[in-house]
Motif scaffolding. Structure first.
Motif, PDB file in Angstrom:
ATOM      1  N   LYS A 129       0.872  -1.063  -0.148  1.00 57.86           N
ATOM      2  CA  LYS A 129       0.051  -0.307   0.045  1.00 57.86           C
ATOM      3  C   LYS A 129       0.892   1.149  -0.144  1.00 57.86           C
ATOM      4  CE  LYS A 129      -3.919   1.860   2.622  1.00 57.86           C
ATOM      5  NZ  LYS A 129      -4.818   1.998   3.876  1.00 57.86           N
ATOM      6  N   SER A 130       0.749   2.370  -0.845  1.00 53.35           N
ATOM      7  CA  SER A 130       1.252   3.378  -0.888  1.00 53.35           C
ATOM      8  C   SER A 130       0.487   4.612  -1.074  1.00 53.35           C
ATOM      9  CB  SER A 130       2.527   3.256  -1.702  1.00 53.35           C
ATOM     10  OG  SER A 130       3.238   4.483  -1.742  1.00 53.35           O
ATOM     11  N   VAL A 131      -0.183   5.261  -0.407  1.00 53.85           N
ATOM     12  CA  VAL A 131      -1.246   6.370  -0.939  1.00 53.85           C
ATOM     13  C   VAL A 131      -0.988   7.820  -0.050  1.00 53.85           C
ATOM     14  CG1 VAL A 131      -3.152   4.684  -1.259  1.00 53.85           C
ATOM     15  CG2 VAL A 131      -2.932   5.618   0.919  1.00 53.85           C
ATOM     16  N   SER A 132      -1.217   8.818  -0.416  1.00 56.96           N
ATOM     17  CA  SER A 132      -1.280   9.973   0.087  1.00 56.96           C
ATOM     18  C   SER A 132      -2.875  10.112   0.559  1.00 56.96           C
ATOM     19  CB  SER A 132      -1.033  11.247  -0.833  1.00 56.96           C
ATOM     20  OG  SER A 132       0.537  10.939  -1.154  1.00 56.96           O
ATOM     21  N   ARG A 133      -2.646  10.712   2.024  1.00 53.20           N
ATOM     22  CA  ARG A 133      -4.220  11.030   2.399  1.00 53.20           C
ATOM     23  C   ARG A 133      -4.193  11.968   3.383  1.00 53.20           C
ATOM     24  NH1 ARG A 133      -4.266   9.219   7.309  1.00 53.20           N
ATOM     25  NH2 ARG A 133      -3.602   6.926   7.971  1.00 53.20           N
ATOM     26  N   ILE A 169       4.321   8.994   6.837  1.00 52.48           N
ATOM     27  CA  ILE A 169       5.116  10.368   6.721  1.00 52.48           C
ATOM     28  C   ILE A 169       4.585  11.516   6.361  1.00 52.48           C
ATOM     29  CG2 ILE A 169       6.981  11.181   5.129  1.00 52.48           C
ATOM     30  CD1 ILE A 169       7.657   8.379   4.058  1.00 52.48           C
ATOM     31  N   ASN A 170       4.934  12.286   7.230  1.00 52.43           N
ATOM     32  CA  ASN A 170       4.357  13.807   7.464  1.00 52.43           C
ATOM     33  C   ASN A 170       4.840  14.595   6.140  1.00 52.43           C
ATOM     34  OD1 ASN A 170       3.474  16.458   7.719  1.00 52.43           O
ATOM     35  ND2 ASN A 170       4.818  16.705   9.549  1.00 52.43           N
ATOM     36  N   LEU A 171       3.934  14.786   5.285  1.00 53.79           N
ATOM     37  CA  LEU A 171       4.201  15.624   4.104  1.00 53.79           C
ATOM     38  C   LEU A 171       4.714  16.968   3.931  1.00 53.79           C
ATOM     39  CD1 LEU A 171       1.899  13.688   1.501  1.00 53.79           C
ATOM     40  CD2 LEU A 171       4.263  13.112   1.787  1.00 53.79           C
ATOM     41  N   SER A 172       4.039  17.598   4.902  1.00 49.33           N
ATOM     42  CA  SER A 172       4.666  18.789   5.500  1.00 49.33           C
ATOM     43  C   SER A 172       5.807  19.046   5.500  1.00 49.33           C
ATOM     44  CB  SER A 172       3.789  19.780   6.527  1.00 49.33           C
ATOM     45  OG  SER A 172       4.010  18.976   7.625  1.00 49.33           O
ATOM     46  N   GLU A 213      -6.154   9.604  15.127  1.00 52.32           N
ATOM     47  CA  GLU A 213      -5.461   8.355  15.450  1.00 52.32           C
ATOM     48  C   GLU A 213      -4.095   8.188  14.872  1.00 52.32           C
ATOM     49  OE1 GLU A 213      -8.629   6.786  12.440  1.00 52.32           O
ATOM     50  OE2 GLU A 213      -8.216   8.592  13.973  1.00 52.32           O
ATOM     51  N   ASP A 214      -3.626   9.050  14.123  1.00 53.95           N
ATOM     52  CA  ASP A 214      -2.333   8.949  13.289  1.00 53.95           C
ATOM     53  C   ASP A 214      -1.084   8.954  14.410  1.00 53.95           C
ATOM     54  OD1 ASP A 214      -3.464   8.070  10.979  1.00 53.95           O
ATOM     55  OD2 ASP A 214      -3.328  10.201   9.910  1.00 53.95           O
ATOM     56  N   ASN A 215      -1.170   9.599  15.241  1.00 52.68           N
ATOM     57  CA  ASN A 215      -0.117   9.743  16.441  1.00 52.68           C
ATOM     58  C   ASN A 215       0.851  10.632  15.885  1.00 52.68           C
ATOM     59  OD1 ASN A 215       0.811   9.441  19.056  1.00 52.68           O
ATOM     60  ND2 ASN A 215       1.695   7.387  18.658  1.00 52.68           N
ATOM     61  N   LEU A 216       0.680  11.559  15.108  1.00 52.16           N
ATOM     62  CA  LEU A 216       1.797  12.627  14.574  1.00 52.16           C
ATOM     63  C   LEU A 216       1.798  13.986  15.304  1.00 52.16           C
ATOM     64  CD1 LEU A 216       1.693  11.629  10.723  1.00 52.16           C
ATOM     65  CD2 LEU A 216       3.688  11.409  12.118  1.00 52.16           C
ATOM     66  N   ASP A 217       1.224  13.990  16.073  1.00 47.43           N
ATOM     67  CA  ASP A 217       1.086  15.554  16.699  1.00 47.43           C
ATOM     68  C   ASP A 217       0.747  16.536  15.774  1.00 47.43           C
ATOM     69  OD1 ASP A 217       1.476  14.108  19.227  1.00 47.43           O
ATOM     70  OD2 ASP A 217       3.614  14.462  19.020  1.00 47.43           O
ATOM     71  N   LEU A 218      -0.020  16.415  14.698  1.00 51.96           N
ATOM     72  CA  LEU A 218      -0.365  17.438  13.614  1.00 51.96           C
ATOM     73  C   LEU A 218      -1.724  17.304  13.582  1.00 51.96           C
ATOM     74  CD1 LEU A 218       1.943  15.814  11.000  1.00 51.96           C
ATOM     75  CD2 LEU A 218       2.677  17.975  12.184  1.00 51.96           C
ATOM     76  N   PRO A 219      -2.095  18.838  13.282  1.00 54.37           N
ATOM     77  CA  PRO A 219      -3.779  19.015  13.151  1.00 54.37           C
ATOM     78  C   PRO A 219      -4.300  18.371  12.065  1.00 54.37           C
ATOM     79  CG  PRO A 219      -2.216  20.921  12.216  1.00 54.37           C
ATOM     80  CD  PRO A 219      -1.444  19.821  12.939  1.00 54.37           C
ATOM     81  N   ALA A 220      -5.530  17.962  12.065  1.00 55.10           N
ATOM     82  CA  ALA A 220      -6.138  17.302  11.064  1.00 55.10           C
ATOM     83  C   ALA A 220      -6.258  18.003   9.876  1.00 55.10           C
ATOM     84  CB  ALA A 220      -7.701  16.992  11.554  1.00 55.10           C
ATOM     85  N   GLY A 221      -6.335  17.439   8.605  1.00 50.53           N
ATOM     86  CA  GLY A 221      -6.594  18.161   7.576  1.00 50.53           C
ATOM     87  C   GLY A 221      -5.163  18.190   6.714  1.00 50.53           C
TER      88      GLY A 221
END
Length: 237
Positions: free
Chosen positions: A104-108, A145-148, A113-121
């Protein structure tokens, strides 16, 4: 427009403080100016300064002490971080051929629940792959992976280089966290690893940060009877 201005000012404050630490201008133990002083210096709110200092703390560059302020960390603080192991090297140490397959390899968009300490969106790259030792599944990798922080991951081709090895070439991490626990295989883990459901597994969850913020959250699942963790350490000085 204000949001864009705030983001630019945030990045400027972050870059300037990080530059002073990395260059050695602010030595380990140096007390960072208080939030109110930094806010006055940059003409911004204390909230903006607080977010910058929080980000630097997560990156391991500063330590925030209640009622005392923020201080540049001592370099040896990272000695407590477990090594980031190369799964390919682990397999080859068993004298077995290594391979892996991306399932699986997708951007979303980011989920709570992703546990990345990042805001939704925001956006993440979600990758699932199975590492093999010979013809037998060795480990299931489920990674975000955090794309920002790593925009290049959006178009990266992971068919030739596993995500972990790819990330190490792209982004120098400054802090990491490992969580290790036992887990009973569910349907997805059982199918990927060729084991029965409810089989005991060893799970290693890892989160890494850079000065740009959270980089990745990855979960490695190993069949419990095929893997062990070994740590070597010395007496504290």
């Amino acid at each position: 427009m204000n949001g864009s201005k705030d983001a630019t000012l945030h990045q400027r404050i972050l870059s300037e403080i990080e530059g002073r630490i990395v260059s050695g201008e602010w030595q380990p133990g140096y007390r960072i100016p208080f939030e109110v002083d930094l806010a006055m210096q940059y003409g911004c709110s204390r909230m903006t300064v607080n977010k910058v200092l929080t980000q630097l703390a997560k990156a391991g560059l500063i330590e925030r002490r209640k009622k005392s302020g923020s201080f540049v960390t001592q370099p040896q603080a990272q000695s407590a971080v477990l090594e980031i192991h190369d799964i390919k090297a682990e397999v080859q140490s068993l004298n077995l051929p290594y391979s892996y397959s991306v399932t699986k390899s997708v951007s979303r968009k980011i989920k709570a629940e992703d546990n990345l300490d990042l805001p939704a969106g925001g956006l993440v790259k979600e990758i699932v792959c199975v590492h093999f030792a010979g013809t037998r599944p060795f480990c299931l990798e489920q990674r975000l992976i955090n794309l920002s922080a790593v925009p290049e991951a959006a178009d990266a081709d992971f068919s030739a280089l596993a995500p972990g090895a790819w990330l190490l070439k792209q982004v120098p991490w400054s802090a990491a966290e490992h969580k290790i626990y036992a887990f009973e295989a569910g349907a997805e883990e059982a199918a990927a690893l060729g084991i029965a459901r409810s089989t005991a597994c060893l799970v290693i969850e890892r989160r890494t940060w850079s000065s740009a913020g959270s980089v990745t959250h990855v979960r490695f699942t190993y069949p419990g009877d095929r893997h062990a963790l070994v740590a070597r350490f010395s007496p504290a000085s």
